[in-house]
Every structure is written in structure tokens, then in C-alpha cells.
Design a protein around this motif. Structure first.
Motif, short mmCIF file in Angstrom:
data_model
loop_
_atom_site.label_atom_id
_atom_site.label_comp_id
_atom_site.label_asym_id
_atom_site.label_seq_id
_atom_site.Cartn_x
_atom_site.Cartn_y
_atom_site.Cartn_z
N CYS A 12 0.84 -1.19 0.00
CA CYS A 12 0.00 0.00 0.00
C CYS A 12 0.88 1.25 0.00
O CYS A 12 2.06 1.21 0.35
CB CYS A 12 -0.94 0.00 1.18
N THR A 13 0.27 2.34 -0.39
CA THR A 13 0.93 3.63 -0.41
C THR A 13 0.08 4.60 0.39
O THR A 13 -1.13 4.70 0.17
CB THR A 13 1.08 4.16 -1.86
N LEU A 14 0.71 5.29 1.35
CA LEU A 14 0.05 6.35 2.11
C LEU A 14 0.44 7.67 1.47
O LEU A 14 1.62 7.93 1.24
CB LEU A 14 0.48 6.31 3.57
N ILE A 15 -0.56 8.51 1.21
CA ILE A 15 -0.32 9.75 0.47
C ILE A 15 -0.82 10.93 1.29
O ILE A 15 -1.95 10.93 1.78
CB ILE A 15 -1.06 9.71 -0.89
N ALA A 16 0.04 11.92 1.46
CA ALA A 16 -0.33 13.17 2.12
C ALA A 16 0.32 14.31 1.33
O ALA A 16 0.92 14.07 0.29
CB ALA A 16 0.15 13.17 3.57
N ASP A 17 0.20 15.54 1.82
CA ASP A 17 0.71 16.71 1.09
C ASP A 17 2.16 16.54 0.65
O ASP A 17 2.47 16.67 -0.51
CB ASP A 17 0.56 17.98 1.93
N ASP A 18 3.05 16.26 1.59
CA ASP A 18 4.47 16.14 1.28
C ASP A 18 4.97 14.73 1.53
O ASP A 18 6.15 14.54 1.87
CB ASP A 18 5.28 17.14 2.12
N LEU A 19 4.11 13.74 1.38
CA LEU A 19 4.48 12.38 1.73
C LEU A 19 3.88 11.39 0.74
O LEU A 19 2.73 11.52 0.34
CB LEU A 19 3.95 12.05 3.14
N ASN A 20 4.68 10.44 0.35
CA ASN A 20 4.23 9.34 -0.49
C ASN A 20 5.09 8.15 -0.09
O ASN A 20 6.19 7.99 -0.59
CB ASN A 20 4.40 9.70 -1.96
N ILE A 21 4.60 7.34 0.86
CA ILE A 21 5.39 6.25 1.41
C ILE A 21 4.72 4.92 1.12
O ILE A 21 3.52 4.77 1.29
CB ILE A 21 5.64 6.46 2.92
N GLU A 22 5.52 3.95 0.67
CA GLU A 22 4.98 2.65 0.28
C GLU A 22 5.56 1.56 1.18
O GLU A 22 6.72 1.63 1.61
CB GLU A 22 5.35 2.35 -1.17
N GLY A 23 4.75 0.55 1.46
CA GLY A 23 5.21 -0.58 2.25
C GLY A 23 4.20 -1.71 2.23
O GLY A 23 3.14 -1.59 1.62
N GLU A 24 4.58 -2.79 2.88
CA GLU A 24 3.68 -3.93 3.01
C GLU A 24 2.49 -3.53 3.87
O GLU A 24 2.64 -2.82 4.87
CB GLU A 24 4.40 -5.10 3.67
N ALA A 25 1.31 -3.99 3.52
CA ALA A 25 0.12 -3.68 4.31
C ALA A 25 0.29 -4.14 5.75
O ALA A 25 -0.16 -3.46 6.68
CB ALA A 25 -1.12 -4.31 3.68
N ALA A 26 0.97 -5.26 5.97
CA ALA A 26 1.17 -5.77 7.31
C ALA A 26 2.05 -4.85 8.16
O ALA A 26 2.05 -4.97 9.38
CB ALA A 26 1.80 -7.17 7.24
N GLU A 27 2.77 -3.93 7.55
CA GLU A 27 3.62 -2.98 8.27
C GLU A 27 2.84 -1.72 8.68
O GLU A 27 3.35 -0.89 9.42
CB GLU A 27 4.81 -2.57 7.41
N VAL A 28 1.62 -1.59 8.20
CA VAL A 28 0.78 -0.42 8.51
C VAL A 28 0.01 -0.69 9.80
O VAL A 28 -0.54 -1.78 9.99
CB VAL A 28 -0.21 -0.12 7.37
N GLN A 29 -0.01 0.31 10.67
CA GLN A 29 -0.81 0.22 11.89
C GLN A 29 -1.86 1.31 11.82
O GLN A 29 -1.56 2.45 11.46
CB GLN A 29 0.03 0.38 13.14
N ILE A 30 -3.09 0.97 12.18
CA ILE A 30 -4.18 1.93 12.20
C ILE A 30 -4.52 2.23 13.64
O ILE A 30 -4.79 1.32 14.42
CB ILE A 30 -5.41 1.40 11.45
N ILE A 31 -4.48 3.51 14.00
CA ILE A 31 -4.76 3.93 15.36
C ILE A 31 -5.86 4.98 15.37
O ILE A 31 -6.23 5.52 14.32
CB ILE A 31 -3.49 4.51 16.04
N THR A 32 -6.38 5.28 16.54
CA THR A 32 -7.38 6.33 16.71
C THR A 32 -6.71 7.56 17.29
O THR A 32 -6.00 7.47 18.28
CB THR A 32 -8.49 5.86 17.67
N ASP A 33 -6.92 8.70 16.66
CA ASP A 33 -6.45 9.98 17.19
C ASP A 33 -7.68 10.70 17.75
O ASP A 33 -8.50 11.22 16.99
CB ASP A 33 -5.78 10.82 16.12
#
Length: 79
Positions: A12-33
Motif C-alpha cells: 500500500c501507499t500512504l499519500i499526504a501533502d508532502d508524503l508518499n510512502i509505500e510498504g507492506e500492508a502488514a507494516e501499517v498500523q491503524i490507530i485512533t487519534d
């Protein structure tokens, strides 16, 4: 959409204004802010706010779901 998921490779790729980072989905953590009142996807120390639909899609791809569902009975709850 701040995420892209390759269903075949489970990357997967996470995309923000100044960010485009790719990695394995298993390396992604979803948290609540609680302050932002939304879910955040984290990968390699980077944080990207995401919708609940995107959080669900990431978990299906293999991300770690560490969301905390806030309740009205909890002290400091935003609900």
C-alpha cells in the motif's frame, strides 16, 4: 484518497501533502487519534489521517487494526 492498495501484492501507499510512502500492508498500523476524531494510518513513523472506509480496506489487506472505539462512558470521550 490518501491510500492506494495493490490487492495482488498486498502493498500500500500512504499519500499526504508532502508524503508518499509505500510498504507492506502488514507494516501499517491503524490507530485512533481522539483529538482529530479520526483514524490514522502509520507506516515507517509517518502518520496519515484516513477515513473509516480506508481503515477497513487496509485491515482487509493485512494492516494491524489498533483503533480504539471511544464510548460516552469513558472519561475524556469525544462522543
Amino acid at each position: 484518497m490518501p491510500i492506494e492498495i495493490n490487492e495482488t501484492t498486498k502493498r500500500c501507499t500512504l499519500i499526504a501533502d508532502d508524503l508518499n510512502i509505500e510498504g507492506e500492508a502488514a507494516e501499517v498500523q491503524i490507530i485512533t487519534d481522539a483529538d482529530l476524531r479520526m483514524s490514522i494510518a502509520t507506516l515507517a513513523g509517518q502518520r496519515v489521517p484516513i477515513t473509516e472506509a480506508e481503515a477497513d480496506a487496509l485491515t482487509v489487506a493485512g494492516a494491524v487494526d489498533s483503533r480504539r472505539h471511544l464510548k460516552t462512558s469513558e472519561e475524556g470521550s469525544i462522543i
